[in-house]
Scaffold this motif. Structure first.
Motif, PDB file in Angstrom:
ATOM      1  N   GLY A 112      70.980  59.948  10.988  1.00  0.00           N
ATOM      2  CA  GLY A 112      72.134  60.830  10.848  1.00  0.00           C
ATOM      3  C   GLY A 112      73.313  60.286  11.637  1.00  0.00           C
ATOM      4  O   GLY A 112      73.303  59.127  12.083  1.00  0.00           O
ATOM      5  N   GLU A 113      74.307  61.137  11.839  1.00  0.00           N
ATOM      6  CA  GLU A 113      75.547  60.665  12.474  1.00  0.00           C
ATOM      7  C   GLU A 113      75.463  60.674  14.006  1.00  0.00           C
ATOM      8  O   GLU A 113      75.566  59.641  14.653  1.00  0.00           O
ATOM      9  CB  GLU A 113      76.705  61.548  12.001  1.00  0.00           C
ATOM     10  CG  GLU A 113      78.027  61.181  12.636  1.00  0.00           C
ATOM     11  CD  GLU A 113      79.178  62.035  12.097  1.00  0.00           C
ATOM     12  OE1 GLU A 113      79.081  62.507  10.950  1.00  0.00           O
ATOM     13  OE2 GLU A 113      80.155  62.228  12.828  1.00  0.00           O
ATOM     14  N   ALA A 114      75.283  61.873  14.561  1.00  0.00           N
ATOM     15  CA  ALA A 114      75.341  62.010  16.025  1.00  0.00           C
ATOM     16  C   ALA A 114      74.673  63.319  16.424  1.00  0.00           C
ATOM     17  O   ALA A 114      74.692  64.284  15.646  1.00  0.00           O
ATOM     18  CB  ALA A 114      76.797  62.037  16.485  1.00  0.00           C
ATOM     19  N   PRO A 115      74.113  63.373  17.622  1.00  0.00           N
ATOM     20  CA  PRO A 115      73.535  64.647  18.077  1.00  0.00           C
ATOM     21  C   PRO A 115      74.613  65.731  18.163  1.00  0.00           C
ATOM     22  O   PRO A 115      75.765  65.444  18.481  1.00  0.00           O
ATOM     23  CB  PRO A 115      73.003  64.318  19.476  1.00  0.00           C
ATOM     24  CG  PRO A 115      72.936  62.833  19.554  1.00  0.00           C
ATOM     25  CD  PRO A 115      73.967  62.299  18.614  1.00  0.00           C
ATOM     26  N   GLY A 116      74.236  66.969  17.878  1.00  0.00           N
ATOM     27  CA  GLY A 116      75.119  68.120  18.069  1.00  0.00           C
ATOM     28  C   GLY A 116      74.721  68.866  19.340  1.00  0.00           C
ATOM     29  O   GLY A 116      73.954  68.341  20.171  1.00  0.00           O
ATOM     30  N   GLU A 119      70.888  69.456  19.770  1.00  0.00           N
ATOM     31  CA  GLU A 119      70.197  68.194  20.028  1.00  0.00           C
ATOM     32  C   GLU A 119      70.470  67.734  21.465  1.00  0.00           C
ATOM     33  O   GLU A 119      69.587  67.223  22.154  1.00  0.00           O
ATOM     34  CB  GLU A 119      70.675  67.119  19.035  1.00  0.00           C
ATOM     35  CG  GLU A 119      70.230  67.341  17.595  1.00  0.00           C
ATOM     36  CD  GLU A 119      70.975  68.451  16.861  1.00  0.00           C
ATOM     37  OE1 GLU A 119      72.085  68.819  17.313  1.00  0.00           O
ATOM     38  OE2 GLU A 119      70.457  68.964  15.854  1.00  0.00           O
ATOM     39  N   PRO A 125      66.537  64.752  17.962  1.00  0.00           N
ATOM     40  CA  PRO A 125      67.475  64.743  16.833  1.00  0.00           C
ATOM     41  C   PRO A 125      67.182  65.865  15.842  1.00  0.00           C
ATOM     42  O   PRO A 125      66.027  66.305  15.707  1.00  0.00           O
ATOM     43  CB  PRO A 125      67.196  63.387  16.173  1.00  0.00           C
ATOM     44  CG  PRO A 125      65.757  63.125  16.464  1.00  0.00           C
ATOM     45  CD  PRO A 125      65.496  63.721  17.825  1.00  0.00           C
ATOM     46  N   PHE A 126      68.206  66.341  15.186  1.00  0.00           N
ATOM     47  CA  PHE A 126      68.075  67.313  14.089  1.00  0.00           C
ATOM     48  C   PHE A 126      67.169  68.499  14.440  1.00  0.00           C
ATOM     49  O   PHE A 126      66.132  68.703  13.822  1.00  0.00           O
ATOM     50  CB  PHE A 126      67.571  66.600  12.813  1.00  0.00           C
ATOM     51  CG  PHE A 126      68.666  65.853  12.096  1.00  0.00           C
ATOM     52  CD1 PHE A 126      69.572  66.527  11.288  1.00  0.00           C
ATOM     53  CD2 PHE A 126      68.799  64.477  12.240  1.00  0.00           C
ATOM     54  CE1 PHE A 126      70.599  65.845  10.631  1.00  0.00           C
ATOM     55  CE2 PHE A 126      69.819  63.790  11.585  1.00  0.00           C
ATOM     56  CZ  PHE A 126      70.723  64.476  10.779  1.00  0.00           C
ATOM     57  N   SER A 130      71.188  72.047  10.851  1.00  0.00           N
ATOM     58  CA  SER A 130      71.037  70.889   9.946  1.00  0.00           C
ATOM     59  C   SER A 130      69.587  70.420   9.928  1.00  0.00           C
ATOM     60  O   SER A 130      69.058  70.029   8.882  1.00  0.00           O
ATOM     61  CB  SER A 130      71.881  69.710  10.401  1.00  0.00           C
ATOM     62  OG  SER A 130      73.218  70.005  10.330  1.00  0.00           O
ATOM     63  N   ASN A 152      69.814  58.711  15.064  1.00  0.00           N
ATOM     64  CA  ASN A 152      71.242  58.829  14.749  1.00  0.00           C
ATOM     65  C   ASN A 152      71.951  57.507  15.016  1.00  0.00           C
ATOM     66  O   ASN A 152      71.431  56.673  15.756  1.00  0.00           O
ATOM     67  CB  ASN A 152      71.892  59.914  15.633  1.00  0.00           C
ATOM     68  CG  ASN A 152      71.553  61.313  15.157  1.00  0.00           C
ATOM     69  OD1 ASN A 152      71.919  61.700  14.058  1.00  0.00           O
ATOM     70  ND2 ASN A 152      70.841  62.063  15.990  1.00  0.00           N
ATOM     71  N   HIS A 230      74.777  64.656   4.029  1.00  0.00           N
ATOM     72  CA  HIS A 230      74.300  65.168   5.316  1.00  0.00           C
ATOM     73  C   HIS A 230      73.912  66.632   5.141  1.00  0.00           C
ATOM     74  O   HIS A 230      74.612  67.374   4.448  1.00  0.00           O
ATOM     75  CB  HIS A 230      75.425  65.034   6.351  1.00  0.00           C
ATOM     76  CG  HIS A 230      74.948  65.219   7.750  1.00  0.00           C
ATOM     77  ND1 HIS A 230      74.615  66.455   8.261  1.00  0.00           N
ATOM     78  CD2 HIS A 230      74.720  64.318   8.742  1.00  0.00           C
ATOM     79  CE1 HIS A 230      74.214  66.294   9.511  1.00  0.00           C
ATOM     80  NE2 HIS A 230      74.270  65.013   9.827  1.00  0.00           N
TER      81      HIS A 230
HETATM   82  N1  URA Z   1      73.632  66.028  12.828  1.00  0.00           N
HETATM   83  C1  URA Z   1      73.300  64.730  12.929  1.00  0.00           C
HETATM   84  O1  URA Z   1      73.871  63.865  12.263  1.00  0.00           O
HETATM   85  N2  URA Z   1      72.298  64.410  13.761  1.00  0.00           N
HETATM   86  C2  URA Z   1      71.637  65.293  14.484  1.00  0.00           C
HETATM   87  O2  URA Z   1      70.739  64.910  15.222  1.00  0.00           O
HETATM   88  C3  URA Z   1      72.003  66.649  14.345  1.00  0.00           C
HETATM   89  C4  URA Z   1      73.006  66.992  13.520  1.00  0.00           C
END
Ligand code: URA
Length: 260
Positions: A112-116, A119, A125-126, A130, A152, A230
């Motif tokens: 994925g893109e990045a932790p929120g 996370e 992650p995730f 999401s 990510n 996503h």
């Molecule tokens: N969105 C992401 O791209 N990665 C995550 O880990 C959580 C949300």
């Protein structure tokens, strides 16, 4: 408004603007004059001699992210190197490092893109909204989350969930490249435009990339890649789940044919 009202309103306004991180516990006086700089003292004779015989910068420089990551022989070593790496500015504002998780020999890896925020709190992650949708999507093709490796493109939450900058993505790139090579999945699924652009090295948007097989090169060969929407986008635009479903079925078919 009296009492706490204006203060709370000011805080809520900051939150709405994305200022939801504490970056220091001591207030900084940004109007204070800069501290006076003393002229550097001359080096003592011994260190002057050492400077003359110093090795060239290239030999003495600390290893960069590429060497840090590429030298890792397994995922545990890569995690150790990432934890010791301070070349990505995101690390300074994040609470935890979200390395990624899953079995080392997973047949499917999702990036994925990045932790929120969730996370960042849990270090996984995730795990937020999401993540819940992602788990349902995986279950729909008969895959428990525990069988899938999830990571990510960057390992720290960008403040306010902004998109990671090009510099932040580049700083993390050697690590995610190595992580993919070490997991060596049969299929790599890229969730969202940011992950797809980063790992496929393209400027094309996810609307054009999704649903089209591509390849990701590693030192040992190459891996089938399926870019898809996503889950956060699907939560905002549920009508696009139909296309995601097609992508998932394509992934399932590829895994089945690879496994037979
Ligand atoms: N969105 C992401 O791209 N990665 C995550 O880990 C959580 C949300």
């Amino acid at each position: 408004m009296t009492g706490r009202g204006p203060l709370l309103a000011a805080l809520e306004w900051q939150l709405a603007a994305g200022v939801d991180e504490v970056v220091g516990f001591e207030p900084a006086d940004r109007f204070a004059p800069p501290p006076e700089r003393k002229a550097p003292a001359a080096p003592p004779p011994a260190s002057r001699a050492a400077a003359v015989f110093a090795r060239p910068a290239a030999e003495t420089a600390a290893p960069g992210p590429a060497q840090d990551a590429a030298g890792a022989g397994d995922l545990d070593a890569l995690r150790e190197r990432l934890l010791a790496f301070d070349g990505c500015a995101l690390r300074k504002t994040a609470t935890t490092t979200v390395f990624g998780e899953g079995p080392a020999g997973a047949r499917l890896m999702i990036v994925g893109e990045a932790p929120g925020a969730d996370e960042d709190r849990q270090g996984r992650p995730f795990v937020g909204p999401s993540g819940r949708l992602l788990e349902q999507m995986l279950a729909a093709i008969g895959l428990p989350r525990e069988d899938v490796y999830i990571a990510n493109t960057v390992y720290w939450r960008p403040p306010g969930n902004r998109t990671p900058s090009a510099e932040e993505v580049e700083a993390c790139r050697p690590f995610i490249n190595r992580q993919i090579a070490l997991v060596a999945p049969e299929v790599l699924m890229l969730a969202g435009g940011a992950a797809a652009k980063t790992l496929l090295g393209t400027t094309e948007g996810i609307m054009r990339l999704r649903g089209r097989w591509s390849r990701f090169g590693t030192p040992d060969g190459s891996i089938d890649v399926m870019p898809t929407f996503h889950p956060a986008f699907l939560l905002r635009s549920p009508a696009r789940k139909r296309e995601s479903w097609r992508d998932l079925l394509a992934v399932k078919a590829r895994l089945e044919s690879a496994g037979s």
